[in-house]
Design a protein around this motif. Structure first.
Motif, PDB file in Angstrom:
ATOM      1  N   PRO A 166       9.376   1.953   1.071  1.00 29.62           N
ATOM      2  CA  PRO A 166      10.811   2.813   1.023  1.00 29.62           C
ATOM      3  C   PRO A 166      11.392   2.664  -0.390  1.00 29.62           C
ATOM      4  O   PRO A 166      11.739   3.774  -1.197  1.00 29.62           O
ATOM      5  CB  PRO A 166      11.570   2.032   1.844  1.00 29.62           C
ATOM      6  CG  PRO A 166      10.728   1.662   3.050  1.00 29.62           C
ATOM      7  CD  PRO A 166       9.580   1.034   2.328  1.00 29.62           C
ATOM      8  N   LEU A 167      11.300   1.352  -1.067  1.00 30.28           N
ATOM      9  CA  LEU A 167      11.639   1.330  -2.458  1.00 30.28           C
ATOM     10  C   LEU A 167      10.959   1.942  -3.217  1.00 30.28           C
ATOM     11  O   LEU A 167      11.697   2.531  -4.347  1.00 30.28           O
ATOM     12  CB  LEU A 167      11.842  -0.280  -2.743  1.00 30.28           C
ATOM     13  CG  LEU A 167      12.214  -0.754  -4.224  1.00 30.28           C
ATOM     14  CD1 LEU A 167      13.700  -0.219  -4.501  1.00 30.28           C
ATOM     15  CD2 LEU A 167      12.147  -2.199  -4.528  1.00 30.28           C
ATOM     16  N   GLY A 168       9.812   2.265  -3.278  1.00 33.44           N
ATOM     17  CA  GLY A 168       8.990   3.034  -4.485  1.00 33.44           C
ATOM     18  C   GLY A 168       9.316   4.322  -3.869  1.00 33.44           C
ATOM     19  O   GLY A 168       9.297   5.178  -5.325  1.00 33.44           O
ATOM     20  N   VAL A 169       9.404   4.840  -2.923  1.00 34.97           N
ATOM     21  CA  VAL A 169       9.869   6.451  -2.727  1.00 34.97           C
ATOM     22  C   VAL A 169      11.121   6.654  -3.324  1.00 34.97           C
ATOM     23  O   VAL A 169      11.234   7.554  -4.225  1.00 34.97           O
ATOM     24  CB  VAL A 169       9.766   6.701  -1.455  1.00 34.97           C
ATOM     25  CG1 VAL A 169      10.211   8.057  -1.149  1.00 34.97           C
ATOM     26  CG2 VAL A 169       8.315   6.539  -0.856  1.00 34.97           C
ATOM     27  N   PHE A 170      11.863   5.375  -3.204  1.00 40.34           N
ATOM     28  CA  PHE A 170      13.564   5.882  -3.598  1.00 40.34           C
ATOM     29  C   PHE A 170      13.461   5.705  -5.233  1.00 40.34           C
ATOM     30  O   PHE A 170      13.996   6.685  -5.892  1.00 40.34           O
ATOM     31  CB  PHE A 170      14.412   4.877  -3.178  1.00 40.34           C
ATOM     32  CG  PHE A 170      15.683   4.868  -3.690  1.00 40.34           C
ATOM     33  CD1 PHE A 170      16.478   5.612  -3.165  1.00 40.34           C
ATOM     34  CD2 PHE A 170      15.963   3.686  -4.727  1.00 40.34           C
ATOM     35  CE1 PHE A 170      17.923   5.559  -3.825  1.00 40.34           C
ATOM     36  CE2 PHE A 170      17.350   3.940  -5.444  1.00 40.34           C
ATOM     37  CZ  PHE A 170      18.311   4.610  -4.827  1.00 40.34           C
ATOM     38  N   LEU A 171      12.781   4.883  -5.941  1.00 43.49           N
ATOM     39  CA  LEU A 171      12.747   4.751  -7.331  1.00 43.49           C
ATOM     40  C   LEU A 171      12.125   5.714  -7.779  1.00 43.49           C
ATOM     41  O   LEU A 171      12.730   6.459  -8.852  1.00 43.49           O
ATOM     42  CB  LEU A 171      11.440   3.420  -7.481  1.00 43.49           C
ATOM     43  CG  LEU A 171      11.834   3.133  -9.219  1.00 43.49           C
ATOM     44  CD1 LEU A 171      12.888   2.287  -9.470  1.00 43.49           C
ATOM     45  CD2 LEU A 171      10.613   1.930  -9.323  1.00 43.49           C
ATOM     46  N   LEU A 213       7.402   0.203 -10.797  1.00 48.59           N
ATOM     47  CA  LEU A 213       6.921   0.114  -9.272  1.00 48.59           C
ATOM     48  C   LEU A 213       5.687  -0.768  -9.231  1.00 48.59           C
ATOM     49  O   LEU A 213       5.391  -1.509  -8.410  1.00 48.59           O
ATOM     50  CB  LEU A 213       6.381   1.484  -8.934  1.00 48.59           C
ATOM     51  CG  LEU A 213       6.000   1.663  -7.648  1.00 48.59           C
ATOM     52  CD1 LEU A 213       6.928   1.114  -6.522  1.00 48.59           C
ATOM     53  CD2 LEU A 213       5.679   2.975  -7.174  1.00 48.59           C
ATOM     54  N   ALA A 214       4.674  -0.551 -10.437  1.00 47.30           N
ATOM     55  CA  ALA A 214       3.527  -1.510 -10.280  1.00 47.30           C
ATOM     56  C   ALA A 214       3.967  -2.954 -10.692  1.00 47.30           C
ATOM     57  O   ALA A 214       3.457  -3.769  -9.804  1.00 47.30           O
ATOM     58  CB  ALA A 214       2.618  -1.390 -11.556  1.00 47.30           C
ATOM     59  N   ILE A 215       4.928  -3.180 -11.402  1.00 48.70           N
ATOM     60  CA  ILE A 215       5.134  -4.589 -11.546  1.00 48.70           C
ATOM     61  C   ILE A 215       5.831  -5.307 -10.077  1.00 48.70           C
ATOM     62  O   ILE A 215       5.550  -6.386  -9.647  1.00 48.70           O
ATOM     63  CB  ILE A 215       6.139  -4.875 -12.478  1.00 48.70           C
ATOM     64  CG1 ILE A 215       5.471  -4.848 -13.756  1.00 48.70           C
ATOM     65  CG2 ILE A 215       6.713  -6.507 -12.635  1.00 48.70           C
ATOM     66  CD1 ILE A 215       6.264  -4.818 -15.114  1.00 48.70           C
ATOM     67  N   LEU A 216       6.762  -4.488  -9.504  1.00 47.48           N
ATOM     68  CA  LEU A 216       7.662  -4.807  -8.400  1.00 47.48           C
ATOM     69  C   LEU A 216       6.374  -5.191  -6.962  1.00 47.48           C
ATOM     70  O   LEU A 216       6.500  -5.881  -6.439  1.00 47.48           O
ATOM     71  CB  LEU A 216       8.430  -3.934  -8.131  1.00 47.48           C
ATOM     72  CG  LEU A 216       9.762  -3.868  -8.945  1.00 47.48           C
ATOM     73  CD1 LEU A 216      10.549  -2.651  -8.590  1.00 47.48           C
ATOM     74  CD2 LEU A 216      10.473  -5.223  -9.056  1.00 47.48           C
ATOM     75  N   THR A 217       5.454  -4.053  -6.932  1.00 41.16           N
ATOM     76  CA  THR A 217       4.612  -3.903  -6.044  1.00 41.16           C
ATOM     77  C   THR A 217       3.607  -5.276  -6.096  1.00 41.16           C
ATOM     78  O   THR A 217       3.294  -6.010  -5.105  1.00 41.16           O
ATOM     79  CB  THR A 217       3.602  -2.894  -5.900  1.00 41.16           C
ATOM     80  OG1 THR A 217       4.770  -1.683  -5.761  1.00 41.16           O
ATOM     81  CG2 THR A 217       2.866  -2.518  -4.909  1.00 41.16           C
ATOM     82  N   PHE A 218       3.316  -5.256  -7.370  1.00 47.24           N
ATOM     83  CA  PHE A 218       2.205  -6.470  -7.653  1.00 47.24           C
ATOM     84  C   PHE A 218       2.770  -7.957  -7.252  1.00 47.24           C
ATOM     85  O   PHE A 218       2.178  -8.654  -6.824  1.00 47.24           O
ATOM     86  CB  PHE A 218       1.539  -6.337  -9.021  1.00 47.24           C
ATOM     87  CG  PHE A 218       0.412  -7.389  -9.202  1.00 47.24           C
ATOM     88  CD1 PHE A 218      -0.740  -7.049  -9.133  1.00 47.24           C
ATOM     89  CD2 PHE A 218       0.664  -8.584 -10.005  1.00 47.24           C
ATOM     90  CE1 PHE A 218      -1.768  -7.777  -9.481  1.00 47.24           C
ATOM     91  CE2 PHE A 218      -0.116  -9.464  -9.997  1.00 47.24           C
ATOM     92  CZ  PHE A 218      -1.348  -9.415  -9.911  1.00 47.24           C
ATOM     93  N   LEU A 219       4.008  -8.009  -7.743  1.00 45.00           N
ATOM     94  CA  LEU A 219       4.694  -9.160  -7.706  1.00 45.00           C
ATOM     95  C   LEU A 219       4.869  -9.378  -6.071  1.00 45.00           C
ATOM     96  O   LEU A 219       4.661 -10.703  -5.688  1.00 45.00           O
ATOM     97  CB  LEU A 219       6.009  -9.065  -8.323  1.00 45.00           C
ATOM     98  CG  LEU A 219       7.130 -10.270  -8.191  1.00 45.00           C
ATOM     99  CD1 LEU A 219       6.376 -11.534  -8.799  1.00 45.00           C
ATOM    100  CD2 LEU A 219       8.569 -10.132  -8.708  1.00 45.00           C
ATOM    101  N   GLY A 220       5.332  -8.422  -5.511  1.00 42.41           N
ATOM    102  CA  GLY A 220       5.593  -8.594  -3.828  1.00 42.41           C
ATOM    103  C   GLY A 220       4.089  -9.075  -3.142  1.00 42.41           C
ATOM    104  O   GLY A 220       4.404  -9.847  -2.535  1.00 42.41           O
ATOM    105  N   GLN A 221       3.090  -8.361  -3.481  1.00 39.67           N
ATOM    106  CA  GLN A 221       1.885  -8.433  -2.605  1.00 39.67           C
ATOM    107  C   GLN A 221       1.191  -9.789  -3.295  1.00 39.67           C
ATOM    108  O   GLN A 221       0.502 -10.493  -2.407  1.00 39.67           O
ATOM    109  CB  GLN A 221       0.892  -7.238  -2.758  1.00 39.67           C
ATOM    110  CG  GLN A 221       1.517  -5.953  -2.040  1.00 39.67           C
ATOM    111  CD  GLN A 221       2.051  -6.348  -0.779  1.00 39.67           C
ATOM    112  OE1 GLN A 221       1.230  -6.845   0.078  1.00 39.67           O
ATOM    113  NE2 GLN A 221       3.030  -6.208  -0.487  1.00 39.67           N
TER     114      GLN A 221
END
Length: 291
Positions: A166-171, A213-221
């Protein structure tokens, strides 16, 4: 006259350059310096601890600088554990989730920002609702769903729930909404379809939010621990955080040297990724209003 004016400007510039700092500014710089040191201190301790023998790590009083530096912790991490397997698993999961989010979140963001369809407001409202719902409340239902699909202990089970967030879609929606409608309308008048508009007009303008989005997703996963812990049931599916948590604790206690060496290994790719994309990351945060 010109020479006098130039001299006066130079003198004023010199006075401003040597103007003493105000007490408020000095206090601000001091507070920022203390905040920076407090932020960097754990990372410095982690790195220095990774090259210390176990005796120095647990010594009281503790010492910052290693007296007998050693790479034994890293040698143990690389040789005695299935490090290559764990690193591959973490890389596969993180990179695949990043690719999925960049593709699907940008597509959804474009649809919400520039297209009209039935139920648009309702669907975007659901996305916003999912942003405020704690992930722990959906953890058990998600685990049951993945298990019933037969995806336990599989790469697909580790990846599938996080291909879209959801964060990625909103961003992406927030950034694409600020792109002038005239660009999209001009492309449509030229006969371009929605896919071509998305690929040739929207995506090239979305580098900052895509990097964010790439940084936030990579960090989370890359740092995800709980989900791989319950989905991965054999060692060949463990990711780095799970493997480090399980194998750094032995029969005689926690192997702090191995744990710190593993932490350095886990943190390094994240730091390198941020340094590589930091300009786009900062620009993406500023442009999308994400605080």
């Amino acid at each position: 006259m010109t020479t006098t004016t130039a001299s006066t400007a130079a003198a004023a510039s010199g006075l401003s350059a040597h103007r003493p700092l105000r007490p408020a500014r000095i206090m601000l710089y001091g507070a920022l310096t203390l905040g920076l040191l407090a932020t960097l201190a754990p990372f410095a301790w982690m790195f220095l601890g990774s090259i210390k023998p176990t005796g120095e790590i647990v010594a009281h009083p503790s010492v910052w600088l290693p007296r007998s530096p050693t790479l034994g912790n890293f040698e143990q991490l690389l040789s005695k554990q299935n490090f290559a397997v764990y690193f591959f698993n973490s890389t596969l999961v993180a990179v695949t989730c990043v690719a999925g989010n960049l593709l699907f979140c940008s597509m959804a963001g474009y649809a919400f920002a520039k297209m009209e369809f039935a139920g648009k407001r309702l669907l975007f409202g659901l996305v916003l609702t999912m942003l405020i719902v704690p992930g722990v409340t959906t953890f058990v239902p998600l685990f049951v769903l993945v298990s019933n699909m037969g995806l336990s202990n599989s790469y697909l089970g580790l990846i599938l729930p996080f291909l879209v967030t959801p964060l990625g879609v909103f961003l992406m929606r927030q950034f694409i909404q600020d792109i002038p409608d005239s660009l999209v309308e001009a492309a449509r008048l030229d006969g371009a379809g929605e896919r071509r508009i998305f690929l040739t007009v929207i995506v090239p303008l979305c580098r900052p939010p895509l990097a964010t989005l790439a940084i936030l997703t990579f960090l989370g996963q890359w740092n995800n621990f709980l989900w791989p812990l319950v989905i991965a049931q054999t060692e060949d599916r463990y990711t780095l955080p799970v493997a480090l948590a399980l194998f750094s604790v032995g029969a005689n206690g926690t192997n702090y040297g191995l744990l710190l060496a593993g932490a350095v290994t886990v943190v390094t790719p994240i730091v390198l990724l941020f340094l590589f994309l930091q300009k786009q990351f900062i620009q993406g945060i500023a442009n999308t209003g994400l605080k």
